[in-house]
Design an enzyme around this catalytic site. Sequence first.
Site, PDB file in Angstrom:
ATOM      1  N   HIS A  62       0.843  -1.206   0.000  1.00 12.39           N
ATOM      2  CA  HIS A  62       0.000   0.000   0.000  1.00 12.39           C
ATOM      3  C   HIS A  62       0.879   1.258   0.000  1.00 12.39           C
ATOM      4  CE1 HIS A  62      -2.750  -2.876   2.285  1.00 12.39           C
ATOM      5  NE2 HIS A  62      -3.498  -2.515   1.256  1.00 12.39           N
TER       6      HIS A  62
ATOM      7  N   LYS B  69      -0.909  -6.941  -7.664  1.00 12.67           N
ATOM      8  CA  LYS B  69      -1.216  -8.173  -6.908  1.00 12.67           C
ATOM      9  C   LYS B  69      -2.663  -8.613  -7.165  1.00 12.67           C
ATOM     10  CE  LYS B  69      -1.540 -10.828  -3.093  1.00 12.67           C
ATOM     11  NZ  LYS B  69      -2.843 -10.387  -2.642  1.00 12.67           N
TER      12      LYS B  69
ATOM     13  N   SER C   8      -2.589  -8.196   3.294  1.00 14.27           N
ATOM     14  CA  SER C   8      -3.065  -8.091   4.676  1.00 14.27           C
ATOM     15  C   SER C   8      -3.404  -9.475   5.212  1.00 14.27           C
ATOM     16  CB  SER C   8      -4.296  -7.190   4.743  1.00 14.27           C
ATOM     17  OG  SER C   8      -3.998  -5.945   4.150  1.00 14.27           O
TER      18      SER C   8
END
Length: 290
Positions: free
Chosen positions: A33, A145, A182
């Site tokens: 990010h 991704k 995450s």
Amino acid sequence: MEIIKTIARLRQVRARFAQVGLVPTMGYLHAGHLSLVRLARDACDTVAVSIFVNPTQFGPHEDLDRYPRNLERDFQLLQAQGVDLVFVPDVAEIYPDGYGTYVEVQGVTEMLEGAARPGHFRGVATVVCKLFNIIQPTHAYFGQKDAQQTVVVRKMVRDLDLPIEIVIGPTVREADGLALSSRNAYLAPDERVAATVLYRALMSARARYEAGSRDAEELRAAMQAVLSAEPLARVEYVSAAHPLTLQELDQLDTDGALLSMAVRIGRTRLIDNIILCDRQVIRDEYSSGQ
Ligand code: PAF
């Protein structure tokens, strides 16, 4: 850095800026990010980050409730990157009572993640479209991704004539190749070791491609062979598809291929991908931020 929870306040603040680069996220931020934030920082006067765990993109048996969250840490990371605005709406702000409008992107959502997660891209397209309408960014940043998501967002922007430049940043990886996500936080230590199998499978197919193979089935088989050797891995799909249409290939032509996969390591569902292509125009679509 201003932290904003309501659409009304966001609109007031937005009016001050000509150019805004938006990085939409679901929080629990990692270096992937932050690499997108840096791309936005380099190109735009003002950088906005949204943090919203979007319920409409999760299926009924998916991990919405246990999706990792740590807003305080996210704010610190964004402050350190010089982010100007953070939009953190609650669910009722985005989907008030009686909400009933959804965005369906056709042609690139029926396969791969769309087949494995029915309704996922309807939720993604809806929330991204709403964030675009609320924040009115001039630029928006997404990671490679989530390769299919980038194709879906680009198509939505084209089809709906949204005046936003979409920039795709490269996948950021751990030293052993695991793509940052995450969801990596769910992995137990033995699963974390096993999770490198996705990257190893992609590299095995890339080695075949570099040795001259243009047979898509051979590339899929190369990935499958590596994945099958990992006892903790349960494969959902492996794919060698056209990088822009996402149609499964027989033979690779000069457009190359998007190699992608979804694999469960224990209870954790991981995805990863690479682009194989000799042509700059395709690589540009995927790496416009590099
Ligand atoms: O990639 C994500 O984190 C999400 O799908 C997005 C783009 C923030 C929409 O909820």
